[in-house]
Design a protein around this motif. Structure first.
Motif, PDB file in Angstrom:
ATOM      1  N   ALA A  83       0.978  -1.302   0.106  1.00  0.00           N
ATOM      2  CA  ALA A  83       0.083   0.045   0.145  1.00  0.00           C
ATOM      3  C   ALA A  83       0.724   1.178  -0.037  1.00  0.00           C
ATOM      4  O   ALA A  83       1.926   1.188   0.622  1.00  0.00           O
ATOM      5  CB  ALA A  83      -0.841  -0.164   1.254  1.00  0.00           C
ATOM      6  N   THR A  84       0.492   2.071  -1.014  1.00  0.00           N
ATOM      7  CA  THR A  84       1.275   3.560  -0.990  1.00  0.00           C
ATOM      8  C   THR A  84       0.936   4.491   0.149  1.00  0.00           C
ATOM      9  O   THR A  84       1.500   5.529   0.303  1.00  0.00           O
ATOM     10  CB  THR A  84       1.310   4.027  -2.393  1.00  0.00           C
ATOM     11  OG1 THR A  84      -0.166   4.285  -2.762  1.00  0.00           O
ATOM     12  CG2 THR A  84       2.051   3.191  -3.426  1.00  0.00           C
ATOM     13  N   SER A  85      -0.309   4.182   0.581  1.00  0.00           N
ATOM     14  CA  SER A  85      -1.189   5.200   1.540  1.00  0.00           C
ATOM     15  C   SER A  85      -1.473   4.189   2.792  1.00  0.00           C
ATOM     16  O   SER A  85      -1.834   3.031   2.712  1.00  0.00           O
ATOM     17  CB  SER A  85      -2.275   5.798   0.989  1.00  0.00           C
ATOM     18  OG  SER A  85      -3.107   6.592   2.153  1.00  0.00           O
ATOM     19  N   LYS A  86      -1.056   4.813   3.859  1.00  0.00           N
ATOM     20  CA  LYS A  86      -1.532   4.135   5.373  1.00  0.00           C
ATOM     21  C   LYS A  86      -2.746   4.682   5.933  1.00  0.00           C
ATOM     22  O   LYS A  86      -3.133   4.678   6.820  1.00  0.00           O
ATOM     23  CB  LYS A  86      -0.213   4.139   6.287  1.00  0.00           C
ATOM     24  CG  LYS A  86       0.840   3.631   5.642  1.00  0.00           C
ATOM     25  CD  LYS A  86       0.756   2.095   5.264  1.00  0.00           C
ATOM     26  CE  LYS A  86       2.202   1.505   4.712  1.00  0.00           C
ATOM     27  NZ  LYS A  86       1.794  -0.043   4.283  1.00  0.00           N
ATOM     28  N   TRP A  87      -3.530   5.589   5.090  1.00  0.00           N
ATOM     29  CA  TRP A  87      -4.607   6.286   5.480  1.00  0.00           C
ATOM     30  C   TRP A  87      -5.578   5.234   6.385  1.00  0.00           C
ATOM     31  O   TRP A  87      -6.157   5.480   7.269  1.00  0.00           O
ATOM     32  CB  TRP A  87      -5.447   7.081   4.508  1.00  0.00           C
ATOM     33  CG  TRP A  87      -6.568   7.752   4.959  1.00  0.00           C
ATOM     34  CD1 TRP A  87      -6.639   8.874   5.674  1.00  0.00           C
ATOM     35  CD2 TRP A  87      -8.153   7.375   5.055  1.00  0.00           C
ATOM     36  NE1 TRP A  87      -7.865   9.308   5.906  1.00  0.00           N
ATOM     37  CE2 TRP A  87      -8.683   8.279   5.493  1.00  0.00           C
ATOM     38  CE3 TRP A  87      -8.463   6.131   4.666  1.00  0.00           C
ATOM     39  CZ2 TRP A  87     -10.135   7.915   5.587  1.00  0.00           C
ATOM     40  CZ3 TRP A  87      -9.779   5.876   4.838  1.00  0.00           C
ATOM     41  CH2 TRP A  87     -10.711   6.851   5.271  1.00  0.00           C
ATOM     42  N   ILE A  88      -6.028   4.178   5.646  1.00  0.00           N
ATOM     43  CA  ILE A  88      -6.683   3.054   6.104  1.00  0.00           C
ATOM     44  C   ILE A  88      -6.507   2.803   7.446  1.00  0.00           C
ATOM     45  O   ILE A  88      -7.297   2.377   8.377  1.00  0.00           O
ATOM     46  CB  ILE A  88      -7.302   2.028   5.180  1.00  0.00           C
ATOM     47  CG1 ILE A  88      -7.878   2.843   4.101  1.00  0.00           C
ATOM     48  CG2 ILE A  88      -7.693   1.066   5.800  1.00  0.00           C
ATOM     49  CD1 ILE A  88      -8.063   1.550   2.652  1.00  0.00           C
ATOM     50  N   ILE A  89      -5.179   2.355   7.497  1.00  0.00           N
ATOM     51  CA  ILE A  89      -4.431   1.794   8.743  1.00  0.00           C
ATOM     52  C   ILE A  89      -4.627   2.783   9.856  1.00  0.00           C
ATOM     53  O   ILE A  89      -5.052   2.163  11.176  1.00  0.00           O
ATOM     54  CB  ILE A  89      -3.236   1.510   8.623  1.00  0.00           C
ATOM     55  CG1 ILE A  89      -3.094   0.223   7.350  1.00  0.00           C
ATOM     56  CG2 ILE A  89      -2.426   0.875   9.777  1.00  0.00           C
ATOM     57  CD1 ILE A  89      -1.745  -0.266   6.965  1.00  0.00           C
ATOM     58  N   LYS A  90      -4.488   3.945   9.612  1.00  0.00           N
ATOM     59  CA  LYS A  90      -4.337   4.910  10.844  1.00  0.00           C
ATOM     60  C   LYS A  90      -5.863   5.345  11.256  1.00  0.00           C
ATOM     61  O   LYS A  90      -6.225   5.972  12.079  1.00  0.00           O
ATOM     62  CB  LYS A  90      -3.562   6.347  10.285  1.00  0.00           C
ATOM     63  CG  LYS A  90      -2.282   5.913  10.078  1.00  0.00           C
ATOM     64  CD  LYS A  90      -1.324   7.134   9.506  1.00  0.00           C
ATOM     65  CE  LYS A  90       0.020   6.930   9.299  1.00  0.00           C
ATOM     66  NZ  LYS A  90       0.788   7.749   8.836  1.00  0.00           N
TER      67      LYS A  90
END
Length: 105
Positions: A83-90
């Motif tokens: 994943a290039t973005s960790k938005w979901i995880i955060k």
């Protein structure tokens, strides 16, 4: 979800249908799949490859038979290794891992 196990294919199809049924996302399968910046196979052209028999079976089970891998509030997934973005995880609540994907609500 072409490289995922059957359970993973079911789970990804479930997320798509959960999004179709959510007021926060487009209300068609096509609209959900092609929503900008949502699914990497759209961006990298993988979506245009011929679907396997197993993938078609999973989609039919979810779309035609109404099977769901989890509750309607699970509308996000990602492969945490690429994943290039960790938005979901955060910003979302982790539900489960299936194959290479983590699913969130």
């Amino acid at each position: 979800a072409g490289g995922e196990p059957y359970e993973g294919k079911l789970a990804v199809a479930t997320v798509v249908m959960n999004r179709v049924n959510s007021s926060k996302f487009p209300n068609t399968v096509r609209g959900v799949i092609y929503q900008k910046n949502q699914f990497s196979p759209v961006a990298n052209g993988g979506l245009n490859r011929k679907a396997s028999a197993e993938t078609k079976k999973a989609v039919r089970k979810v779309v035609d038979e109404g099977y769901r891998s989890f509750s309607a509030d699970v509308v996000y997934f990602l492969n945490p290794d690429i994943a290039t973005s960790k938005w979901i995880i955060k910003n979302r609540t982790f539900v489960t891992s299936i194959g290479n994907h983590d699913f969130y609500k």
